[in-house]
Design an enzyme around this catalytic site. Sequence first.
Site, PDB file in Angstrom:
ATOM      1  N   PHE A  41      -6.515 -17.337   0.307  1.00  0.00           N
ATOM      2  CA  PHE A  41      -6.178 -18.459   1.178  1.00  0.00           C
ATOM      3  C   PHE A  41      -6.429 -19.801   0.524  1.00  0.00           C
ATOM      4  CE2 PHE A  41     -10.480 -16.921   1.993  1.00  0.00           C
ATOM      5  CZ  PHE A  41     -11.230 -18.067   1.772  1.00  0.00           C
ATOM      6  N   CYS A  42      -7.355 -19.879  -0.407  1.00  0.00           N
ATOM      7  CA  CYS A  42      -7.877 -21.158  -0.903  1.00  0.00           C
ATOM      8  C   CYS A  42      -6.992 -21.711  -2.024  1.00  0.00           C
ATOM      9  CB  CYS A  42      -9.299 -20.958  -1.420  1.00  0.00           C
ATOM     10  SG  CYS A  42      -9.989 -22.439  -2.195  1.00  0.00           S
ATOM     11  N   PRO A  43      -6.464 -22.936  -1.868  1.00  0.00           N
ATOM     12  CA  PRO A  43      -5.621 -23.485  -2.936  1.00  0.00           C
ATOM     13  C   PRO A  43      -6.381 -23.731  -4.232  1.00  0.00           C
ATOM     14  CG  PRO A  43      -6.095 -25.161  -1.277  1.00  0.00           C
ATOM     15  CD  PRO A  43      -6.591 -23.850  -0.725  1.00  0.00           C
TER      16      PRO A  43
END
Length: 343
Positions: A41-43
């Site tokens: 999920f984390c950019p």
Amino acid sequence: MDYGQTKPVHAGPEDGWHGVIGPGSRFPPESGRYHLYIGYFCPFAHRANLVRVLKGLESAIDISVVKAYPKGEAGWSFPGANGPDDTYEDSTPDKLFGSKYLHEVYFRADENYKGRYSVPMLWDIKDGTIVNNESLEMLRWLQTGFNGILPRGSLQRELTLYPKHLRAEIDEVSKWLTRDLNSGVYKAGFARDQAAYEEGVIPVFAALNQLEQLIHKNGGPYVLGEELTELDILAYPTVIRFDVVYVQHFKCNLGTIRGNYPVIHEWLKNLYWNVEGFRKTTNFKHIKENYTKSHSDINPLAITPLGPFPDIEDSVNLDFGHIRPGVVAHPAVLEKQRGLPDI
């Protein structure tokens, strides 16, 4: 690249980790020695994992993937943290220690650690400590730090995303790209009043307007033209999340990528569909459910919208010269864009 350590690896409980992998470093390049903790999920974790794949380091650096939600007071968790039925598609156990929560791994490196239990985080199995948990630092040295263990003459070994002849331009663009786009979506999304929201969201679209013009000027298929660079790695994780999350969840709805930015849209689709590593490291389920089910103050019912559909469109047009650049022409956005460096 200079692999000498320019600052302490970890200055104390309030500090993160800043180790560098490379020849002559405290952390030499070795296959199987290092383990990367990420969330799809984390950019920011996306950056590190993307470079790992682009550099052909998947067998050299294994990964553990936390669940997309819930975060909770204990931080990010691994499957099984709440019992045997606690599963989540495409997440993994903590492959090194069988931890329930990511913070347990952090405390193995510093039992008094008081910072954030963030991803990405790279662990040194041999020395039993964290190497680095700063994505921008990893983005830079992952490009070359493992070259000594990659096959001579291979495309992966030769790949650099920070070539000497483009460094000045990369440095200039990355300043406003990271400040106004990568960080800007969060400033808008987590704003607590109207003024703070507008102060955050206007630079986001000024940066997108500027990025649209920059890709068009350089003719694509990458931000600076024919060479894939750090700028593509910096922009992609934010842009791929834009329509599916940031437009509705973070109220970044002055425009959409697919509706208002035809040049960025083709750039994005080309990376996703045609460039090895980009689609593989993108997980829309984790992205959408993390944001919509982790921020109870923004989305208290934790309902995840079905749209947009599809998550990303297909059919790529690389004739950038014949695409008319788009723009979000809100007066405040245009005024903010005029303050950005000329392209």
